[in-house]
Design a protein around this motif. Sequence first.
Motif, PDB file in Angstrom:
ATOM      1  N   THR A  39       0.882  -1.234  -0.124  1.00  0.00           N
ATOM      2  CA  THR A  39       0.036   0.009  -0.158  1.00  0.00           C
ATOM      3  C   THR A  39       0.821   1.272   0.024  1.00  0.00           C
ATOM      4  N   ASN A  40       2.132   1.237  -0.580  1.00  0.00           N
ATOM      5  CA  ASN A  40       2.835   2.271  -0.556  1.00  0.00           C
ATOM      6  C   ASN A  40       2.928   2.914  -1.943  1.00  0.00           C
ATOM      7  N   SER A  41       3.708   4.106  -2.027  1.00  0.00           N
ATOM      8  CA  SER A  41       3.552   4.889  -3.418  1.00  0.00           C
ATOM      9  C   SER A  41       4.788   5.264  -3.395  1.00  0.00           C
ATOM     10  N   HIS A  42       5.502   5.554  -4.797  1.00  0.00           N
ATOM     11  CA  HIS A  42       6.644   6.416  -5.027  1.00  0.00           C
ATOM     12  C   HIS A  42       6.408   7.011  -6.336  1.00  0.00           C
ATOM     13  N   ASP A  43       6.924   8.261  -6.223  1.00  0.00           N
ATOM     14  CA  ASP A  43       6.832   9.148  -7.469  1.00  0.00           C
ATOM     15  C   ASP A  43       8.223   9.306  -8.286  1.00  0.00           C
ATOM     16  N   ILE A  44       8.182   9.442  -9.293  1.00  0.00           N
ATOM     17  CA  ILE A  44       9.132   9.765 -10.415  1.00  0.00           C
ATOM     18  C   ILE A  44       8.650  10.934 -11.232  1.00  0.00           C
ATOM     19  N   GLU A  45       9.759  11.925 -11.248  1.00  0.00           N
ATOM     20  CA  GLU A  45       9.286  13.126 -11.932  1.00  0.00           C
ATOM     21  C   GLU A  45      10.378  13.496 -12.810  1.00  0.00           C
ATOM     22  N   LEU A  46       9.727  14.230 -14.009  1.00  0.00           N
ATOM     23  CA  LEU A  46      10.756  14.441 -15.179  1.00  0.00           C
ATOM     24  C   LEU A  46      10.250  15.691 -15.948  1.00  0.00           C
ATOM     25  N   ASN A  47      11.056  16.557 -16.153  1.00  0.00           N
ATOM     26  CA  ASN A  47      10.641  17.921 -16.844  1.00  0.00           C
ATOM     27  C   ASN A  47      10.739  17.699 -18.403  1.00  0.00           C
ATOM     28  N   PHE A  48       9.323  17.727 -18.899  1.00  0.00           N
ATOM     29  CA  PHE A  48       9.052  17.567 -20.249  1.00  0.00           C
ATOM     30  C   PHE A  48       9.064  19.225 -20.932  1.00  0.00           C
ATOM     31  N   ASN A  49       9.574  19.075 -22.160  1.00  0.00           N
ATOM     32  CA  ASN A  49       9.733  20.486 -22.965  1.00  0.00           C
ATOM     33  C   ASN A  49       8.724  20.381 -24.127  1.00  0.00           C
ATOM     34  N   GLY A  50       8.058  21.481 -24.368  1.00  0.00           N
ATOM     35  CA  GLY A  50       7.136  21.347 -25.503  1.00  0.00           C
ATOM     36  C   GLY A  50       6.000  20.676 -25.269  1.00  0.00           C
ATOM     37  N   LYS A  51       5.585  19.987 -26.503  1.00  0.00           N
ATOM     38  CA  LYS A  51       4.501  19.050 -26.463  1.00  0.00           C
ATOM     39  C   LYS A  51       4.967  17.985 -27.390  1.00  0.00           C
ATOM     40  N   GLY A  52       4.521  16.631 -27.118  1.00  0.00           N
ATOM     41  CA  GLY A  52       4.738  15.573 -27.536  1.00  0.00           C
ATOM     42  C   GLY A  52       4.176  14.193 -27.039  1.00  0.00           C
ATOM     43  N   ILE A  53       4.972  13.118 -26.982  1.00  0.00           N
ATOM     44  CA  ILE A  53       4.410  11.904 -26.325  1.00  0.00           C
ATOM     45  C   ILE A  53       5.586  11.526 -25.425  1.00  0.00           C
ATOM     46  N   GLY A  54       5.137  11.133 -24.256  1.00  0.00           N
ATOM     47  CA  GLY A  54       5.995  10.701 -23.328  1.00  0.00           C
ATOM     48  C   GLY A  54       5.688   9.274 -23.158  1.00  0.00           C
ATOM     49  N   TYR A  55       6.364   8.581 -22.374  1.00  0.00           N
ATOM     50  CA  TYR A  55       6.350   7.081 -22.130  1.00  0.00           C
ATOM     51  C   TYR A  55       6.683   6.837 -20.692  1.00  0.00           C
ATOM     52  N   TYR A  56       6.057   5.650 -20.110  1.00  0.00           N
ATOM     53  CA  TYR A  56       6.515   5.033 -19.013  1.00  0.00           C
ATOM     54  C   TYR A  56       6.675   3.506 -19.379  1.00  0.00           C
ATOM     55  N   LYS A  57       7.701   3.083 -18.511  1.00  0.00           N
ATOM     56  CA  LYS A  57       7.898   1.497 -18.493  1.00  0.00           C
ATOM     57  C   LYS A  57       8.188   1.012 -17.290  1.00  0.00           C
ATOM     58  N   VAL A  58       7.357  -0.123 -16.838  1.00  0.00           N
ATOM     59  CA  VAL A  58       7.488  -0.864 -15.590  1.00  0.00           C
ATOM     60  C   VAL A  58       7.898  -1.975 -15.652  1.00  0.00           C
ATOM     61  N   PHE A  59       8.845  -2.438 -14.982  1.00  0.00           N
ATOM     62  CA  PHE A  59       9.525  -4.043 -15.115  1.00  0.00           C
ATOM     63  C   PHE A  59       9.508  -4.506 -13.675  1.00  0.00           C
ATOM     64  N   MET A  60       8.814  -5.647 -13.526  1.00  0.00           N
ATOM     65  CA  MET A  60       8.684  -6.268 -12.302  1.00  0.00           C
ATOM     66  C   MET A  60       9.519  -7.703 -12.575  1.00  0.00           C
ATOM     67  N   PRO A  61      11.009  -7.543 -12.055  1.00  0.00           N
ATOM     68  CA  PRO A  61      11.911  -9.036 -12.301  1.00  0.00           C
ATOM     69  C   PRO A  61      11.269 -10.053 -11.653  1.00  0.00           C
ATOM     70  N   GLU A  62      10.867  -9.875 -10.398  1.00  0.00           N
ATOM     71  CA  GLU A  62      10.254 -11.169  -9.734  1.00  0.00           C
ATOM     72  C   GLU A  62       8.854 -11.083  -9.818  1.00  0.00           C
ATOM     73  N   PHE A  63       8.315 -11.338 -10.881  1.00  0.00           N
ATOM     74  CA  PHE A  63       6.808 -11.179 -11.185  1.00  0.00           C
ATOM     75  C   PHE A  63       6.169 -12.346 -10.497  1.00  0.00           C
ATOM     76  N   THR A  64       5.217 -12.390  -9.677  1.00  0.00           N
ATOM     77  CA  THR A  64       4.429 -13.113  -8.946  1.00  0.00           C
ATOM     78  C   THR A  64       3.023 -12.952  -8.875  1.00  0.00           C
ATOM     79  N   GLY A  65       2.665 -12.100  -9.990  1.00  0.00           N
ATOM     80  CA  GLY A  65       1.050 -12.165 -10.362  1.00  0.00           C
ATOM     81  C   GLY A  65       0.629 -10.962  -9.495  1.00  0.00           C
ATOM     82  N   ASN A  66       1.402 -10.099  -8.788  1.00  0.00           N
ATOM     83  CA  ASN A  66       0.941  -8.873  -8.082  1.00  0.00           C
ATOM     84  C   ASN A  66       0.774  -7.928  -9.255  1.00  0.00           C
ATOM     85  N   GLN A  67      -0.112  -6.798  -8.852  1.00  0.00           N
ATOM     86  CA  GLN A  67      -0.218  -5.820  -9.620  1.00  0.00           C
ATOM     87  C   GLN A  67       0.038  -4.484  -9.216  1.00  0.00           C
TER      88      GLN A  67
END
Length: 163
Positions: A39-67
């Motif tokens: 039940t914890n959260s973590h924030d990652i921030e990045l400064n974007f310039n202008g307008k465009g398309i951003g992306y995020y990638k989430v990888f769980m190396p020890e995936f056990t069916g969690n979400q």
Amino acid sequence: MKISIFKIGLVLSVIGMIWISFVFLQGDRISEEIVLKSTNSHDIELNFNGKGIGYYKVFMPEFTGNQVFVQILDRNQNIISEEIIQTKMSVGYFNFEKSGIYTAKITNPSENQINLQVELGDANSENMISSGVMILIGAVMIIVSSYMKLKNYNIEQPDENIS
């Protein structure tokens, strides 16, 4: 050595793919490895310039069916995108309209601790147009040359009266 439309199309497509990968790698990005407790959260921030398309990638190396739950917030903390991730790796895209700091907020709603690798970045899509056109031209050349070769191709049929 005879140069054909097929070979030219193939070379154009490969050069376009290499070019588009270099353009993508030049975009701004930030990545972190985190351990999210229940039940914890973590924030990652990045400064974007202008307008465009951003992306995020989430990888769980020890995936056990969690979400995990991911929200993308703009500089005014308005939700731009949100997704529940239930796979080992997920990539999501979002549009940003103005310059500013955008935040990826990752929340662990499960009861287990989760190890994550998170990346937030700019896809640099504005600079991909010319390389994308090159790939398109190469693909059309490959299709046209393949069609020209196949339209004159005949399969010889055996005689029906062979005993």
